[in-house]
Design an enzyme around this catalytic site. Structure first.
Site, PDB file in Angstrom:
ATOM      1  N   LYS A 152       1.427  -1.409   0.287  1.00  0.00           N
ATOM      2  CA  LYS A 152      -0.068  -0.044   0.311  1.00  0.00           C
ATOM      3  C   LYS A 152       0.594   1.080  -0.360  1.00  0.00           C
ATOM      4  O   LYS A 152       1.506   1.609   0.940  1.00  0.00           O
ATOM      5  CB  LYS A 152      -1.106   0.034   1.352  1.00  0.00           C
ATOM      6  N   GLU A 185      -9.239  -6.402  -8.745  1.00  0.00           N
ATOM      7  CA  GLU A 185      -9.903  -4.845  -7.887  1.00  0.00           C
ATOM      8  C   GLU A 185     -10.110  -3.682  -8.178  1.00  0.00           C
ATOM      9  O   GLU A 185     -10.567  -3.375  -9.740  1.00  0.00           O
ATOM     10  CB  GLU A 185      -9.016  -4.476  -6.783  1.00  0.00           C
TER      11      GLU A 185
HETATM   12  N1  PMP Z   1      -7.721  -1.990  -3.190  1.00  0.00           N
HETATM   13  C1  PMP Z   1      -7.503  -0.861  -3.023  1.00  0.00           C
HETATM   14  C2  PMP Z   1      -6.153  -0.804  -4.104  1.00  0.00           C
HETATM   15  C3  PMP Z   1      -7.444  -0.297  -1.838  1.00  0.00           C
HETATM   16  O1  PMP Z   1      -6.924   0.958  -1.884  1.00  0.00           O
HETATM   17  C4  PMP Z   1      -7.965  -0.424  -0.535  1.00  0.00           C
HETATM   18  C5  PMP Z   1      -7.918   0.440   0.308  1.00  0.00           C
HETATM   19  N2  PMP Z   1      -7.516   0.373   1.186  1.00  0.00           N
HETATM   20  C6  PMP Z   1      -8.775  -1.394  -0.639  1.00  0.00           C
HETATM   21  C7  PMP Z   1      -8.507  -2.477  -1.792  1.00  0.00           C
HETATM   22  C8  PMP Z   1      -9.050  -1.711   0.728  1.00  0.00           C
HETATM   23  O2  PMP Z   1      -8.692  -2.365   1.579  1.00  0.00           O
HETATM   24  P1  PMP Z   1      -9.128  -2.358   3.104  1.00  0.00           P
HETATM   25  O3  PMP Z   1     -10.616  -3.239   3.030  1.00  0.00           O
HETATM   26  O4  PMP Z   1      -7.984  -2.562   3.915  1.00  0.00           O
HETATM   27  O5  PMP Z   1      -9.286  -1.159   3.291  1.00  0.00           O
END
Ligand code: PMP
Length: 291
Positions: A152, A185
């Site tokens: 991330k 995603e």
């Molecule tokens: N994919 C991406 C690219 C994201 O930025 C996020 C948000 N953090 C998610 C998926 C979802 O992750 P999370 O459930 O940990 O927020």
């Protein structure tokens, strides 16, 4: 509006929370972050978010000069200072100040750490009732071998380009395919489908962020007797699904009604999505670190 920002160990006023133009987070997107949420003075899955932050940092060989326990304390202190019962927390760690070259070795070795706690801005309620319309973007998700979507990082341009496609199409989100043309995603959310009473979501090897909400949904499904598996999915699987929904810290669990203008299932939130939303809502009220 956030009152106090955590900035390198201190809580400062918003206008005093500044980052150098030589910070490699600004110059190169060299850094990592987390988006976290609190509900009713409980920080949801805080340990998981902190673990992911340190994993992301480790993957780019960025040493965070703070033990995880102290990072947790910093998040809590920021929430208290802002007197927020329900908040969205943005935690950022950059490589710190360097010169104008790429080399992180030339940085001063003092990563910039800041934490913003603010009110949460959600999708409008109507999307949770009616379902979102989304598109399949032509921008592909980063190839794992180039920049793994599991990290991330502050490098979100790939997602931003797909988000711009969504905006241009007049919708809220975009699905990103990986280089093989399989579903990865969305720009800021993971994706699930339900078919024949079973749940399916792309595996981490498809090139996705291992979403913490995604994991909560898989856990809830396990406890609720809903079979769930991680599978390679194609857009054909999405179009033929009974239900589709997205998961993310900010969005929580949001139903999808249409993809590329094609109606998914009955074109409204389905039974499984409803059940998962209900259970997820309950979980956020009891599972978390209190402040
Ligand atoms: N994919 C991406 C690219 C994201 O930025 C996020 C948000 N953090 C998610 C998926 C979802 O992750 P999370 O459930 O940990 O927020």
């Amino acid at each position: 509006m956030a009152l106090k920002i955590y900035m390198n160990g201190k809580l400062v006023r918003r206008k005093d929370a500044r980052v150098s133009v030589f910070d490699h987070g600004v110059l190169y997107g060299d850094g990592v972050f987390e988006g976290i949420r609190s509900y009713n003075r409980l920080v949801f899955k805080l340990k998981e978010h902190i673990d992911r932050l340190y994993e992301s940092a480790g993957a780019i060989k960025l040493k965070i000069p703070l033990a995880k326990t102290n990072m947790i304390k910093a998040v809590i202190a920021t929430l208290r200072a802002n007197r927020l019962n329900d908040a969205y927390i943005r935690l950022v760690v950059t490589r710190g100040e360097g010169d104008l070259g790429l080399d992180p070795k030339k940085c001063d070795g003092l990563p910039t750490i800041f934490i913003i706690a603010d009110k949460i801005k959600l999708y409008p309620e109507k999307f949770y009732k009616q379902g979102l319309e989304i598109i399949v973007a032509s921008t592909r998700r980063n190839v794992c071998e180039a920049l793994s979507p599991e990290i991330k990082s502050l490098n979100y341009l790939n997602n931003i380009l797909a988000k711009m496609e969504a905006t241009k199409a007049g919708v809220e989100e975009a699905i990103m395919l990986n280089y093989d043309g399989h579903v990865a995603e969305c720009t800021g959310d993971n994706i699930f489908i339900a078919k024949g009473g079973r749940l399916f979501t792309p595996p981490v090897t498809a090139g996705i962020l291992k979403g913490i909400t995604r994991q909560s949904v898989l856990d809830i499904a396990g406890r609720s007797g809903i079979a769930a598996s991680e599978n390679i999915l194609t857009t054909r699987d999405l179009f033929g699904a009974d239900e589709c929904f997205l998961t993310g810290t900010a969005a929580e669990i949001v139903p999808v009604a249409k993809i590329d203008n094609k109606v998914i299932g009955k074109g409204k939130p389905g039974e499984i999505t409803f059940k998962l939303r209900e259970e997820f809502g309950k979980l956020t009220q009891i599972d978390g670190v209190r402040y």
